[in-house]
Enzyme design. Sequence first.
Site, PDB file in Angstrom:
ATOM      1  N   ASN A   1     -10.161  -3.260   1.600  1.00  0.00           N
ATOM      2  CA  ASN A   1      -9.788  -3.203   0.190  1.00  0.00           C
ATOM      3  C   ASN A   1     -11.026  -2.944  -0.656  1.00  0.00           C
ATOM      4  O   ASN A   1     -12.146  -2.879  -0.146  1.00  0.00           O
ATOM      5  CB  ASN A   1      -9.133  -4.523  -0.257  1.00  0.00           C
ATOM      6  CG  ASN A   1      -7.718  -4.690   0.268  1.00  0.00           C
ATOM      7  OD1 ASN A   1      -7.020  -3.716   0.533  1.00  0.00           O
ATOM      8  ND2 ASN A   1      -7.294  -5.931   0.422  1.00  0.00           N
TER       9      ASN A   1
ATOM     10  N   HIS B   1       0.829  -1.220   0.000  1.00  0.00           N
ATOM     11  CA  HIS B   1       0.000   0.000   0.000  1.00  0.00           C
ATOM     12  C   HIS B   1       0.861   1.267   0.000  1.00  0.00           C
ATOM     13  O   HIS B   1       0.479   2.285   0.572  1.00  0.00           O
ATOM     14  CB  HIS B   1      -0.965   0.017   1.190  1.00  0.00           C
ATOM     15  CG  HIS B   1      -1.948  -1.111   1.186  1.00  0.00           C
ATOM     16  ND1 HIS B   1      -3.143  -1.054   0.475  1.00  0.00           N
ATOM     17  CD2 HIS B   1      -1.924  -2.321   1.787  1.00  0.00           C
ATOM     18  CE1 HIS B   1      -3.806  -2.191   0.659  1.00  0.00           C
ATOM     19  NE2 HIS B   1      -3.081  -2.979   1.433  1.00  0.00           N
TER      20      HIS B   1
END
Length: 492
Positions: A138, A65
């Site tokens: 997500n 990320h």
Amino acid sequence: MDPYKHRPSSGSNSTFWTTNSGAPVWNNNSALTVGERGPILLEDYHLIEKLAQFDRERIPERVVHARGASAKGFFEVTHDISHLTCADFLRAPGVQTPVIVRFSTVVHERGSPETLRDPRGFAVKFYTREGNFDLVGNNMPVFFIRDGMKFPDMVHAFKPSPKTNMQENWRIVDFFSHHPESLHMFSFLFDDVGIPLNYRHMEGFGVNTYTLINKDGKPHLVKFHWKPTCGVKCLLDDEAVTVGGTCHSHATKDLTDSIAAGNYPEWKLYIQTIDPDHEDRFDFDPLDVTKTWPEDIIPLQPVGRMVLNKNIDNFFAENEQLAFCPAIIVPGIHYSDDKLLQTRIFSYADTQRHRLGPNYLMLPVNAPKCAYHNNHHDGSMNFMHRDEEVNYFPSRFDAARHAEKVPIPPRVLTGCREKCVIDKENNFQQAGERYRSFDPARQDRFLQRWVDALSDPRITHELRGIWISYWSQCDASLGQKLASRLNLKPNM
């Protein structure tokens, strides 16, 4: 000005240049030298400080990320779920809570294009009256693996090769050939939703199973869902190439420009709940992160809406230093025995301490907006002003006490210590159902992406055969088509 309570801020800038310690700088253009052409002197403290600060501007990027964009706004309750949870920020319709959200890609580095096929992170920090709540998810409702023991290996497989520093398909295909539970996640990643149009047009999911607890202590397993009010839109492969070639930060730009123009992105929050007494009634394990809960038998329940109406003021302070952790919860919301969630509880906080230091929760973007108090003192970069004499508990000289006890799941656990897989694996059913829900053109695009992935010259005949077998067990016609395009015979 109180020197003990002053916090550095650009709002209190002087009108002239200074050093970090506040001394005036009369020349920020030239180094101090011996004569006009002589060597630079080490006593030029301003030069040394300026270079040293520059050398340390960057911090370790997130191991996953790394590429992300943030925005601020609010969450508002629209439907009463107080019968399910005693969480204060969900106490009644109309209650608003400030939030900050970070969207991200997962695998690739900080400067990578936002058009690559990759899951997207969707992390929300709620600044509630009872402390922060981090819902770290997500844009896809499931995950590749169900046991956190395999998380480092999975990330290594997705990341660039340690030899070539390139992401290579054969490494991914090889690793996941040992993990057929990944097929459901791949039915999302290799689908059109694998490349969202931008952050405003993608869904969000808590992914893991959590627990809601009401004031009476009654628990319910819960899944969280974010639905964009502007709809879900994706980029097809050729469109992604065009967009990425034009602007590698297209999703960040779209988010920033939309908010600046007053076109505020909005998501509706829904939940699914299961009574723990009923969790054995399904053909899957509700704690299995590779499975979705069918909405026809476990319907979505509306909870509230989230609006992002303010861009961040500083990318480093409010994106790079922004830190999430699934362990950060509030009364009324608890963990479950989801194996991946249990692993994330430790791993996320640990990586933030590595990246930002032990006092990362003191950073303004991470600190709670409510009053808080503990004896977690000192450590690197501690900038909290304290004047207490007592740094232990209990004490007759400090009135601090325990908070009121909050309900936690009243489960009694028994069993042997062992390392094992769950009983209800059921790795192929939901992936096949999802594939069959696609229209023919979408099915063909999904198929072609797998043909391309399995055509890597490093992928062996054995590996191709394994994947054809897996997809055949999901859907016989899909396996046959994949085998045909790869000139192989399907083997069930």
